[in-house]
Design an enzyme around this catalytic site. Structure first.
Site, PDB file in Angstrom:
ATOM      1  N   GLY A  29      -2.706   8.344  -4.336  1.00  0.00           N
ATOM      2  CA  GLY A  29      -2.027   9.535  -4.853  1.00  0.00           C
ATOM      3  C   GLY A  29      -0.793   9.907  -4.049  1.00  0.00           C
ATOM      4  N   ASP A  30      -0.038  10.836  -4.600  1.00  0.00           N
ATOM      5  CA  ASP A  30       1.085  11.495  -3.927  1.00  0.00           C
ATOM      6  C   ASP A  30       1.327  12.762  -4.766  1.00  0.00           C
ATOM      7  OD1 ASP A  30       3.255  10.921  -1.703  1.00  0.00           O
ATOM      8  OD2 ASP A  30       4.395  11.686  -3.386  1.00  0.00           O
TER       9      ASP A  30
ATOM     10  N   THR B  68      -4.638  13.872   5.048  1.00  0.00           N
ATOM     11  CA  THR B  68      -3.223  14.030   5.407  1.00  0.00           C
ATOM     12  C   THR B  68      -3.027  15.340   6.170  1.00  0.00           C
ATOM     13  OG1 THR B  68      -2.715  12.856   3.367  1.00  0.00           O
ATOM     14  CG2 THR B  68      -0.873  13.846   4.534  1.00  0.00           C
TER      15      THR B  68
ATOM     16  N   LYS C  24       5.535   2.034  -2.981  1.00  0.00           N
ATOM     17  CA  LYS C  24       5.450   3.358  -3.596  1.00  0.00           C
ATOM     18  C   LYS C  24       5.701   3.179  -5.081  1.00  0.00           C
ATOM     19  CE  LYS C  24       4.744   7.600  -2.269  1.00  0.00           C
ATOM     20  NZ  LYS C  24       4.018   8.066  -1.066  1.00  0.00           N
TER      21      LYS C  24
ATOM     22  N   ASN D 297      -2.192  19.347  -2.034  1.00  0.00           N
ATOM     23  CA  ASN D 297      -3.221  18.691  -1.234  1.00  0.00           C
ATOM     24  C   ASN D 297      -2.927  18.747   0.264  1.00  0.00           C
ATOM     25  OD1 ASN D 297      -3.762  15.791   0.156  1.00  0.00           O
ATOM     26  ND2 ASN D 297      -5.546  16.475  -0.995  1.00  0.00           N
TER      27      ASN D 297
ATOM     28  N   LYS E 227       5.305   3.648   8.411  1.00  0.00           N
ATOM     29  CA  LYS E 227       4.132   4.520   8.562  1.00  0.00           C
ATOM     30  C   LYS E 227       2.853   3.682   8.628  1.00  0.00           C
ATOM     31  CE  LYS E 227       4.048   7.809   5.500  1.00  0.00           C
ATOM     32  NZ  LYS E 227       3.777   8.699   4.345  1.00  0.00           N
TER      33      LYS E 227
ATOM     34  N   SER F 161      -6.928   6.034   3.675  1.00  0.00           N
ATOM     35  CA  SER F 161      -6.967   5.081   2.556  1.00  0.00           C
ATOM     36  C   SER F 161      -7.367   3.703   3.083  1.00  0.00           C
ATOM     37  CB  SER F 161      -5.587   4.974   1.888  1.00  0.00           C
ATOM     38  OG  SER F 161      -5.350   6.050   1.019  1.00  0.00           O
TER      39      SER F 161
ATOM     40  N   LYS G 296       0.846  -1.199   0.000  1.00  0.00           N
ATOM     41  CA  LYS G 296       0.000   0.000   0.000  1.00  0.00           C
ATOM     42  C   LYS G 296       0.872   1.236   0.000  1.00  0.00           C
ATOM     43  CE  LYS G 296      -3.852   2.291   0.386  1.00  0.00           C
ATOM     44  NZ  LYS G 296      -3.488   3.022  -0.855  1.00  0.00           N
TER      45      LYS G 296
ATOM     46  N   GLN H  56       7.079   4.016   4.000  1.00  0.00           N
ATOM     47  CA  GLN H  56       5.668   3.617   4.005  1.00  0.00           C
ATOM     48  C   GLN H  56       5.433   2.355   4.841  1.00  0.00           C
ATOM     49  OE1 GLN H  56       3.737   5.713   1.527  1.00  0.00           O
ATOM     50  NE2 GLN H  56       2.107   5.210   2.945  1.00  0.00           N
TER      51      GLN H  56
HETATM   52  P1  NDP Z   1       0.792  17.946  -4.478  1.00  0.00           P
HETATM   53  O1  NDP Z   1       1.261  17.527  -5.805  1.00  0.00           O
HETATM   54  O2  NDP Z   1      -0.649  18.187  -4.239  1.00  0.00           O
HETATM   55  O3  NDP Z   1       1.556  19.288  -4.021  1.00  0.00           O
HETATM   56  C1  NDP Z   1       2.914  19.339  -3.904  1.00  0.00           C
HETATM   57  C2  NDP Z   1       3.336  20.717  -3.441  1.00  0.00           C
HETATM   58  O4  NDP Z   1       4.727  20.712  -3.142  1.00  0.00           O
HETATM   59  C3  NDP Z   1       3.144  21.771  -4.508  1.00  0.00           C
HETATM   60  O5  NDP Z   1       2.906  23.014  -3.901  1.00  0.00           O
HETATM   61  C4  NDP Z   1       4.494  21.740  -5.222  1.00  0.00           C
HETATM   62  O6  NDP Z   1       4.793  22.934  -5.914  1.00  0.00           O
HETATM   63  C5  NDP Z   1       5.439  21.547  -4.059  1.00  0.00           C
HETATM   64  N1  NDP Z   1       6.649  20.865  -4.542  1.00  0.00           N
HETATM   65  C6  NDP Z   1       6.726  19.679  -5.172  1.00  0.00           C
HETATM   66  N2  NDP Z   1       7.999  19.367  -5.485  1.00  0.00           N
HETATM   67  C7  NDP Z   1       8.725  20.410  -5.057  1.00  0.00           C
HETATM   68  C8  NDP Z   1      10.100  20.684  -5.086  1.00  0.00           C
HETATM   69  N3  NDP Z   1      11.001  19.829  -5.634  1.00  0.00           N
HETATM   70  N4  NDP Z   1      10.487  21.841  -4.507  1.00  0.00           N
HETATM   71  C9  NDP Z   1       9.591  22.691  -3.950  1.00  0.00           C
HETATM   72  N5  NDP Z   1       8.278  22.478  -3.902  1.00  0.00           N
HETATM   73  C10 NDP Z   1       7.851  21.355  -4.436  1.00  0.00           C
HETATM   74  O7  NDP Z   1       1.369  16.874  -3.460  1.00  0.00           O
HETATM   75  P2  NDP Z   1       0.895  16.540  -1.974  1.00  0.00           P
HETATM   76  O8  NDP Z   1       0.452  17.784  -1.286  1.00  0.00           O
HETATM   77  O9  NDP Z   1      -0.010  15.394  -2.040  1.00  0.00           O
HETATM   78  O10 NDP Z   1       2.269  16.016  -1.325  1.00  0.00           O
HETATM   79  C11 NDP Z   1       3.141  16.873  -0.586  1.00  0.00           C
HETATM   80  C12 NDP Z   1       4.044  16.019   0.294  1.00  0.00           C
HETATM   81  O11 NDP Z   1       3.238  15.256   1.204  1.00  0.00           O
HETATM   82  C13 NDP Z   1       4.923  14.991  -0.425  1.00  0.00           C
HETATM   83  O12 NDP Z   1       6.119  14.824   0.286  1.00  0.00           O
HETATM   84  C14 NDP Z   1       4.105  13.694  -0.323  1.00  0.00           C
HETATM   85  O13 NDP Z   1       4.918  12.551  -0.418  1.00  0.00           O
HETATM   86  C15 NDP Z   1       3.544  13.869   1.086  1.00  0.00           C
HETATM   87  N6  NDP Z   1       2.353  13.079   1.397  1.00  0.00           N
HETATM   88  C16 NDP Z   1       1.228  13.136   0.648  1.00  0.00           C
HETATM   89  C17 NDP Z   1       0.095  12.408   1.010  1.00  0.00           C
HETATM   90  C18 NDP Z   1      -1.174  12.494   0.267  1.00  0.00           C
HETATM   91  O14 NDP Z   1      -2.145  11.866   0.715  1.00  0.00           O
HETATM   92  N7  NDP Z   1      -1.277  13.233  -0.832  1.00  0.00           N
HETATM   93  C19 NDP Z   1       0.119  11.519   2.177  1.00  0.00           C
HETATM   94  C20 NDP Z   1       1.329  11.580   2.944  1.00  0.00           C
HETATM   95  C21 NDP Z   1       2.394  12.324   2.539  1.00  0.00           C
HETATM   96  P3  NDP Z   1       4.708  22.969  -7.533  1.00  0.00           P
HETATM   97  O15 NDP Z   1       3.252  23.049  -7.839  1.00  0.00           O
HETATM   98  O16 NDP Z   1       5.470  24.176  -7.907  1.00  0.00           O
HETATM   99  O17 NDP Z   1       5.359  21.697  -8.012  1.00  0.00           O
HETATM  100  O1  2IT Z   2       3.004   9.112   1.482  1.00  0.00           O
HETATM  101  C1  2IT Z   2       1.867   8.661   1.698  1.00  0.00           C
HETATM  102  O2  2IT Z   2       1.569   8.131   2.776  1.00  0.00           O
HETATM  103  C2  2IT Z   2       0.860   8.779   0.638  1.00  0.00           C
HETATM  104  N1  2IT Z   2       1.150   9.357  -0.413  1.00  0.00           N
HETATM  105  C3  2IT Z   2      -0.496   8.173   0.812  1.00  0.00           C
HETATM  106  C4  2IT Z   2      -0.491   6.716   0.428  1.00  0.00           C
HETATM  107  C5  2IT Z   2      -1.836   6.038   0.396  1.00  0.00           C
HETATM  108  O3  2IT Z   2      -1.826   4.856   0.025  1.00  0.00           O
HETATM  109  O4  2IT Z   2      -2.865   6.623   0.732  1.00  0.00           O
END
Ligand code: NDP
Ligand code: 2IT
Length: 449
Positions: A167-168, A212, A128, A244, A116, A381, A92, A113
């Site tokens: 997603g991520d 998240t 992943k 997100n 976590k 999830s 997952k 993961q």
């Molecule tokens: P999104 O794609 O929705 O947003 C990512 C954000 O981070 C955007 O604002 C993006 O800016 C910025 N970003 C991405 N790459 C870079 C970079 N190299 N340098 C600076 N800014 C950057 O992703 P999420 O919000 O879903 O994910 C954000 C973090 O949270 C990640 O580390 C992800 O692994 C983690 N995460 C996400 C989960 C989820 O459920 N979605 C769960 C747990 C963890 P720009 O638009 O300019 O690229």
């Molecule tokens: O980093 C993370 O925990 C996620 N992107 C969510 C993974 C999931 O299966 O919901």
């Protein structure tokens, strides 16, 4: 250098086998440093080769993803799925679409993961995946064709009892919709539980979108109460990112009485001393996938500055890095501490370099690591998978209550684990040990897996 010769040998093997996997080495070393504190009490780990098994993915899949752009030109991207551990449940973990994606980053994310997912207490293994495809600037049709091609290959490796992606970065509701549609078409089956983060009308769970960000704040709330006898009320918060995770962390922190004054994207950051107007951010980011710079032109009193790391010069009580890995180095951490921060919670996966963690911890700042703090996404999830199995949907309040319970329990679990290891308040240690023990026990009881 690790104290344990066994752990040092495992680390040396990891780094010499795959010398270029910098992010993977970083996460493995942090984990081994924690394990170093307790390894003497567990000779069975070396005897049964548990640690060398644990750091080696069960399976790594790499594939070609051909797709055609709107001009009729053919492109080739690389797709991956790292199926790291299925000891406690089906693989997952999310899918990341970003040009920087490579095997090192996906192995680091897959490894985190496992721990976590174990902390959530739900039966989910660790994985992943993703691609070096860049969704930025692509049309709807290009994104759809890419997702369809990606799933045409991925579908043979996943399933509701095998591996359940979500997603991520770069993969949200839109991409999950296209991926699910292609899975259904190719497999000729309506297996809702094969992906999570789905739309509400086809098996998605309420609160998954918010989970998240909300979860990060629920855990931080518990950390502030226990370690500082305080709360979000009246605090100034800086959040990096504007995707997100950042958006819904901003929403929950505000609901809990804090003032969020800054957000960023990969180009730069906005500062709004009056408190971020989230309706404007949502309109920019979720409405038309715009850049955060637009905010300054729409909200009087706010400013935009180029360069995303500058956000950490803004003084705050609570820092929530929610963008991406390795954003905060030792010097940035020193600035954050100098400006008077009282708590730091990692929203993104591994946003702090090891030296930054060290700076926060030696300054006595409560520091929540990502594998605990952002577990609310995958936990919800897991709740989506439960609802899919039951063919039933819980209300928003029901899922939110379960999410809050899970995050509160995670905090106490890692806090207590740190205390039992004789390092009270070291939540990095607590998260690594509490997450690992459960998986290690299963590995020992199931035999070599
Ligand atoms: P999104 O794609 O929705 O947003 C990512 C954000 O981070 C955007 O604002 C993006 O800016 C910025 N970003 C991405 N790459 C870079 C970079 N190299 N340098 C600076 N800014 C950057 O992703 P999420 O919000 O879903 O994910 C954000 C973090 O949270 C990640 O580390 C992800 O692994 C983690 N995460 C996400 C989960 C989820 O459920 N979605 C769960 C747990 C963890 P720009 O638009 O300019 O690229
Ligand atoms: O980093 C993370 O925990 C996620 N992107 C969510 C993974 C999931 O299966 O919901």
């Amino acid at each position: 250098m690790l104290k344990s010769t066994y752990l040092q040998r495992v680390y040396t093997e990891v780094t010499t086998k795959d010398p270029y996997e910098r992010e993977f080495h970083q996460t493995v070393l942090e984990f081994l440093e924690s394990l170093d504190q307790i390894i003497d009490q567990h000779p069975e780990y070396e005897k049964k080769a548990i640690i060398e098994t644990f750091v080696e993915p069960e399976r790594v899949i790499s594939f070609r993803v051909p797709w055609v752009d709107d001009q009729g030109k053919l492109h080739i991207n690389r797709g991956y799925r790292v199926q790291f551990s299925s000891a406690i449940g089906p693989y997952k973990g999310g899918l990341r679409f970003h040009p920087t994606v490579n095997l090192s980053i996906l192995k680091f994310l897959g490894f985190e993961q496992i721990l976590k997912n174990s902390l959530t207490t739900l039966p989910m293994g660790g994985a992943k995946g993703g691609s070096d495809f860049d969704p930025k600037g692509k049309s709807e049709e290009e994104v759809m064709r890419f997702c369809q091609s990606f799933m045409t290959e991925l579908q043979r490796h996943i399933g509701q009892f095998v591996d359940v992606p979500a997603g991520d970065i770069g993969v949200g509701g839109r991409e999950i919709g296209y991926l699910f549609g292609q899975y259904r078409r190719v497999r000729g089956t309506y297996a809702a539980g094969v992906l999570t983060g789905k739309g509400l009308s086809f098996g998605g769970s309420l609160v998954r979108t918010e989970a998240t960000g909300y979860g990060i704040c629920y855990l931080t709330q518990e950390m502030l109460a226990k370690m500082k006898n305080d709360s979000f009320e009246g605090k100034t918060v800086v959040i990096s990112g504007s995707g997100n995770v950042a958006i819904f962390a901003c929403q929950k922190a505000t609901q809990l009485g804090a003032k969020v004054v800054a957000l960023s994207d990969s180009n730069g950051y906005i500062h709004d001393p009056n408190g971020i107007n989230l309706d404007v951010v949502k309109d920019i980011k979720l409405g038309h996938r715009g850049r955060i710079s637009e905010y300054a032109g729409r909200v009087p009193g706010s400013t935009y500055t180029e360069g995303f790391r500058g956000i950490w010069n803004i003084p705050c009580d609570i820092a929530l890095p929610c963008a991406t890995q390795n954003e905060i180095d030792g010097n940035i951490a020193k600035t954050i501490v100098k400006n008077g921060v009282m708590a730091v919670t990692e929203g993104a996966n591994m946003p702090c370099l090891p030296e930054a963690m060290q700076v926060f911890q030696s300054a006595g700042i409560p520091f929540a690591p990502s594998k605990a703090a952002n577990a609310g996404g995958v936990a919800t999830s897991g709740l989506e998978m439960s609802q899919n199995s039951m063919r039933y949907s819980w209300s928003f309040e029901e899922v939110d209550r379960r999410l809050k319970d899970i995050m509160t329990n995670i905090f106490h679990n890692i806090y207590n684990a740190a205390e039992e290891c004789g390092k009270p308040g070291d939540l990095v240690l607590g998260a690594n040990i509490a997450g690992f023990m459960k998986v290690a026990d299963v590995m020992l009881s199931q035999g070599l897996i």
